[in-house]
Design an enzyme around this catalytic site. Structure first.
Site, PDB file in Angstrom:
ATOM      1  N   ASP A   1       2.723  -4.319   8.181  1.00  0.00           N
ATOM      2  CA  ASP A   1       1.151  -3.467   7.828  1.00  0.00           C
ATOM      3  C   ASP A   1       0.234  -4.331   8.230  1.00  0.00           C
ATOM      4  OD1 ASP A   1       0.053  -1.871   4.918  1.00  0.00           O
ATOM      5  OD2 ASP A   1      -0.902  -2.414   6.488  1.00  0.00           O
TER       6      ASP A   1
ATOM      7  N   LYS B   1     -10.824   1.076  10.278  1.00  0.00           N
ATOM      8  CA  LYS B   1     -11.305  -0.590  10.063  1.00  0.00           C
ATOM      9  C   LYS B   1     -11.380  -1.499  10.800  1.00  0.00           C
ATOM     10  CE  LYS B   1      -7.486   0.893   6.492  1.00  0.00           C
ATOM     11  NZ  LYS B   1      -8.078   0.871   5.460  1.00  0.00           N
TER      12      LYS B   1
ATOM     13  N   HIS C   1       1.106  -0.812   0.043  1.00  0.00           N
ATOM     14  CA  HIS C   1       0.049  -0.109  -0.342  1.00  0.00           C
ATOM     15  C   HIS C   1       0.670   1.172   0.025  1.00  0.00           C
ATOM     16  CE1 HIS C   1      -2.398   3.466   1.601  1.00  0.00           C
ATOM     17  NE2 HIS C   1      -3.627   2.263   1.079  1.00  0.00           N
TER      18      HIS C   1
ATOM     19  N   CYS D   1      -4.676   2.712  -3.382  1.00  0.00           N
ATOM     20  CA  CYS D   1      -3.827   3.615  -3.167  1.00  0.00           C
ATOM     21  C   CYS D   1      -2.437   2.081  -3.353  1.00  0.00           C
ATOM     22  CB  CYS D   1      -3.852   3.009  -1.536  1.00  0.00           C
ATOM     23  SG  CYS D   1      -4.750   4.600  -0.762  1.00  0.00           S
TER      24      CYS D   1
ATOM     25  N   GLN E   1      -5.458  -4.838   7.046  1.00  0.00           N
ATOM     26  CA  GLN E   1      -6.204  -5.566   6.514  1.00  0.00           C
ATOM     27  C   GLN E   1      -5.632  -6.559   7.531  1.00  0.00           C
ATOM     28  OE1 GLN E   1      -8.643  -4.544   4.897  1.00  0.00           O
ATOM     29  NE2 GLN E   1      -7.725  -2.835   3.848  1.00  0.00           N
TER      30      GLN E   1
HETATM   31  C1  LIG Z   1      -3.521  -2.354   3.620  1.00  0.00           C
HETATM   32  C2  LIG Z   1      -2.786  -0.513   3.957  1.00  0.00           C
HETATM   33  N1  LIG Z   1      -1.561  -0.550   4.518  1.00  0.00           N
HETATM   34  C3  LIG Z   1      -2.740   0.885   4.954  1.00  0.00           C
HETATM   35  C4  LIG Z   1      -3.259   1.238   5.045  1.00  0.00           C
HETATM   36  C5  LIG Z   1      -3.637   3.298   5.210  1.00  0.00           C
HETATM   37  O1  LIG Z   1      -4.455   2.594   6.296  1.00  0.00           O
HETATM   38  P1  LIG Z   1      -4.789   4.662   7.417  1.00  0.00           P
HETATM   39  O2  LIG Z   1      -6.183   4.146   7.489  1.00  0.00           O
HETATM   40  O3  LIG Z   1      -5.480   5.019   5.794  1.00  0.00           O
HETATM   41  O4  LIG Z   1      -3.863   5.164   7.498  1.00  0.00           O
HETATM   42  C6  LIG Z   1      -4.369   0.907   4.194  1.00  0.00           C
HETATM   43  C7  LIG Z   1      -5.609   1.539   3.869  1.00  0.00           C
HETATM   44  N2  LIG Z   1      -7.082   1.143   2.406  1.00  0.00           N
HETATM   45  C8  LIG Z   1      -7.653   1.306   2.529  1.00  0.00           C
HETATM   46  C9  LIG Z   1      -7.736   3.169   2.546  1.00  0.00           C
HETATM   47  S1  LIG Z   1      -6.482   3.801   0.632  1.00  0.00           S
HETATM   48  C10 LIG Z   1      -8.521   1.102   1.440  1.00  0.00           C
HETATM   49  O5  LIG Z   1      -9.340   1.365   0.409  1.00  0.00           O
HETATM   50  O6  LIG Z   1      -7.767  -0.274   1.194  1.00  0.00           O
HETATM   51  C11 LIG Z   1      -4.300  -0.078   3.943  1.00  0.00           C
HETATM   52  O7  LIG Z   1      -5.343  -1.196   2.946  1.00  0.00           O
END
Ligand SMILES: Cc1ncc(COP(=O)(O)O)c(CN[C@@H](CS)C(=O)O)c1O
Length: 409
Positions: A201, A227, A124, A366, A204
């Site tokens: 990371d 999430k 990501h 992303c 998910q």
């Molecule tokens: C694997 C992974 N790593 C980092 C992020 C960022 O999370 P934040 O809470 O925005 O900082 C995400 C968030 N992905 C969202 C927004 S792009 C999606 O629609 O897939 C993610 O899926």
């Protein structure tokens, strides 16, 4: 049965009753953010209504109550992911900030020319852009573990890419585009064989399955509260205590100091050393309520429910033969499917689905470099959670069929 009680759970999410153009909303964008159950909403209101105060042990009752609740939220999150305690559980704004914290507080001081950072091609942007730019600032090289055609990491290549020049391996636990679960424990072993750190990371993964950061042996592990039925503005950075001890602070100011003179300052204990200024107090407390909510269901049940829905969606979406789904097979993926329908651009598809009140995501999620590698400009993505049902997937498939009739003539 051992299944989770979806109808009971849905009662906690009034937003799922909303209707657009006469259609009840079908919310299938959970990888972007999940909905917020009444108990979590109530925990935020309760804080502002009854014990709002600034934290870190002010001398009055309200501050004591707020401080204890905020600090104990760290204990609960630490336990939820298998950390040793609050010393290893920094609250941040989100996964993105967690990645940047380590990149700047550790990377900027430790990386230099000749050093290497190893990412994967499915990262990501929160990880990929952060470490890519750190490489430019420090002169360190950034390398990418290839993704195979089936959507898995090429582990033979990983063995070759991670060397004694590698100082950080940063990989996603579960891909938000492919649904792939990466062998992060194995990657941690390889990284540690070469005295490299590993940053996982878990954006998910923490919301969707049991996670044990010590079993993985991650040096750092990040996730986001929004999430996992928590509020926005709160996330977590796990770090091994001895690693965080050795790291310089990331932001300076109040709360993170112990003693300040005109000449120099000393730092608070962990995790507060990395939490400068007034934190997102209500959100931190509500994140603990989110953990209570999920643990009441059971993370094994959450994982099983999501993965069964993903398998069902995979099978139904591919019935017509004109849908390409990216990533591993139906029975080996997390709770999401990214796909394209022949002749229908993902954005057109999501627009038609929205006419049916079916909420999915369309775009690059992303992960632009991964989409370039797949040779596609965009994909549609349906992602599932504890309150979704097979009937909702049937509505998704009917809406896709409607788009197919409209666009693919
Ligand atoms: C694997 C992974 N790593 C980092 C992020 C960022 O999370 P934040 O809470 O925005 O900082 C995400 C968030 N992905 C969202 C927004 S792009 C999606 O629609 O897939 C993610 O899926």
């Amino acid at each position: 049965s051992d299944a989770l009680d979806v109808e009971r759970i849905r009662e906690d999410f009034p937003i799922l009753q909303r209707e657009f153009n006469g259609n009840q909303v079908v919310y299938l964008d959970n990888a972007a953010t999940t909905q917020t159950p009444e108990p979590v909403i109530e925990s935020i209101s309760d804080y502002y209504r009854n014990y709002n105060a600034n934290v870190h042990r002010g001398i009055h009752q309200l501050s004591q109550e707020a401080s204890i609740a905020y600090e104990e939220a760290h204990d609960k999150l630490a336990e939820f992911i298998g950390a040793n305690g609050r010393e290893e559980m920094v609250f941040t704004k989100n996964t993105t900030e967690s990645e940047n914290l380590v990149a700047y507080a550790w990377g900027l001081n430790e990386l230099g020319p000749g050093d290497e950072v190893v990412l994967s091609e499915m990262e990501h942007h929160a990880s990929l852009v952060t470490w890519q730019q750190l490489g430019k600032k420090t002169g360190a090289d950034v390398k990418y573990i290839p993704v195979t055609d089936e959507g898995y990491l090429d582990m033979e290549a990983a063995e070759k890419l991670i060397t004694d020049d590698t100082k950080m391996v940063s990989v996603v636990h579960v891909s938000n585009t492919l649904g792939t679960t990466n062998p992060v424990g194995e990657l941690a072993d390889i990284a540690h064989d070469h005295d490299s750190y590993i940053f996982v990371d878990g954006a998910q993964a923490v919301p969707n399955r049991p996670v044990d950061v010590q079993a993985i042996d991650a040096d750092f592990y990040a996730f986001s509260g929004h999430k996992m039925v928590g509020p926005t503005g709160i996330g977590g950075l796990y770090g091994k205590e001895h690693v965080l001890e050795e790291m310089e602070p990331y932001l300076y100011g109040g709360d993170m100091i112990r003693k300040v003179t005109y000449d120099d300052s000393t730092w608070e204990d962990l995790p507060w050393k990395f939490e400068a200024g007034t934190p997102n107090i209500a959100q931190g407390i509500a994140l603990a309520a989110a953990v209570d909510y999920l643990e009441d269901i059971g993370m094994e049940r959450v994982q099983r429910h999501e993965e069964q829905l993903a398998e069902y969606a995979y099978d139904r979406l591919t019935e017509e033969g004109d849908v390409e789904i990216y990533g591993p097979p139906a029975d080996d993926r997390g709770g999401l499917v990214s796909f394209n329908v022949d002749g229908v651009h993902a954005h057109d598809l999501s627009s038609i689905l929205n006419d049916h009140a079916v909420a999915i995501r369309a775009g690059d999620h992303c992960t632009q470099p991964l989409h370039d590698k797949l040779g596609i400009a965009a994909s549609a993505r349906a992602s599932f959670y504890i309150y979704n049902t097979r009937e909702e997937i049937d509505k998704l498939v009917d809406a896709v069929d409607d788009a197919r009739q409209l666009f693919a003539q």
